[in-house]
Design an enzyme around this catalytic site. Sequence first.
Site, short mmCIF file in Angstrom:
data_model
loop_
_atom_site.label_atom_id
_atom_site.label_comp_id
_atom_site.label_asym_id
_atom_site.label_seq_id
_atom_site.Cartn_x
_atom_site.Cartn_y
_atom_site.Cartn_z
N CYS A 1 -36.02 -12.29 -12.82
CA CYS A 1 -36.16 -12.37 -14.29
C CYS A 1 -36.53 -13.78 -14.71
CB CYS A 1 -34.85 -11.97 -14.98
SG CYS A 1 -34.59 -10.20 -15.11
N CYS B 1 -31.66 -9.84 -19.38
CA CYS B 1 -32.64 -10.43 -18.47
C CYS B 1 -32.51 -11.95 -18.39
CB CYS B 1 -34.06 -10.06 -18.90
SG CYS B 1 -34.50 -10.71 -20.51
#
Length: 417
Positions: free
Chosen positions: A295, A401
């Site tokens: 991420c 994320c």
Amino acid sequence: MNIIRNGNIEKDSWVQVSDDESIPKGTKNIVSYERWNKEKDSISLLSYKIGIRLRSDQHPSDIIGDLEHFNTIALEFPQFKDGRPFSYARILRDRYKFAGDIRAFGHILRDQFLFLDRCGVNVLQLQSQEKLNDWTEAINEISVSYQPASDDRKIVKNLRRKINSDFIDDVDSITENLPLLEERLKSFTLSFGHLSSLDLLKTMIHKEFLGKIALVSSFGTEAAVLIHMISTIDKSLPIVFLDTGKLFDETIRYRDSLIQLFSLTNVESVKPEISKINAIDPDGILWKQDHDACCNLRKVEPLRNALLGFDAWITGRKRYQGSSRSVMPTIEIQGGRIKINPLASWTRKMIEDYFIENDIPKHPLEDDGFQSVGCIPCTDRIRSGEGLRDGRWRDSEKTECGIHESLAGQSLTSSEL
Ligand code: SF4
């Protein structure tokens, strides 16, 4: 191996790389001062995060030009009578405003904990794993029995709380601007607290941040509400879409159809840097090994770059989505910018009604059981009784994320808006 980080025992996620071994790809690597100076370009490309080891004869001023590269600085304590690493920690925190981890390793003693802490050391790498519990007991005892220090210990801790060390964009400018931003946030609360989502957006876009504000949208299942609202205000408002390279084709097609439907003229699809993908995740399977690293590579860093030049950004997060979002303010400060969450207080029913009232098409995967859509490998259908985002990073503790935490810091201040 375990370490003590901020008073807690944690698995050490950093790799200590010796000078004669090759640098692992896509991991958090700590290298020696000598190795860094010889190979900094390749180390930067291969490492997800970078740490440097300093011996007690290597002064922090020797790395001042490269400080922004480091998330961790590991200081070696060679023997009890050598006090230089204590001074180095203090210099790094006070003079150079280093907000990443400062790790002590080598000859450290339990009795030195308080002084280490005051100097700004927050990670302890002990020589013997058996001593870990011993140390944490000492830390707890000290935390309970000692009054706050009269030195700058508090300042160092505040700095670390306010600025997430994953991204140390520009610590000086963030901390310098913070009082002004906090004043601005207070004034927004007083002046705009009564506004509807639409009026709040109009004020921010047309008045407070004219030309300096962007929407960040995933074009996911609920994103069209905010996108539609913004299209009624300014169809040319910059909209940042993070194209991680791992998205569903349905999301890309949905993005294109909404661009057309709402006549949007300024949607920018932001991709990760190809050189970093080639270096860190050439096979595209980093997500299997380390969600956070993936991420970071595919979302957090690209967004950080995309937001340069903006003073504020807008997100579509809602409190009912749960987890850390359940206490989210409508306006907050993150990483030296104002962040607006105009739908924070909306309910699921309000979102559904908005879709119907404005005849907005749904994300094509929604009817197939996907209630929150992100990247293909990390998105699953939700099961009966699950929350809306429970299909994301299934079987992992990850719930976000990272763009709302790691982009240079957690929310610094909450408003009551
Ligand atoms: Fe990688 Fe999954 Fe994060 Fe997408 S959501 S960037 S695939 S870890």
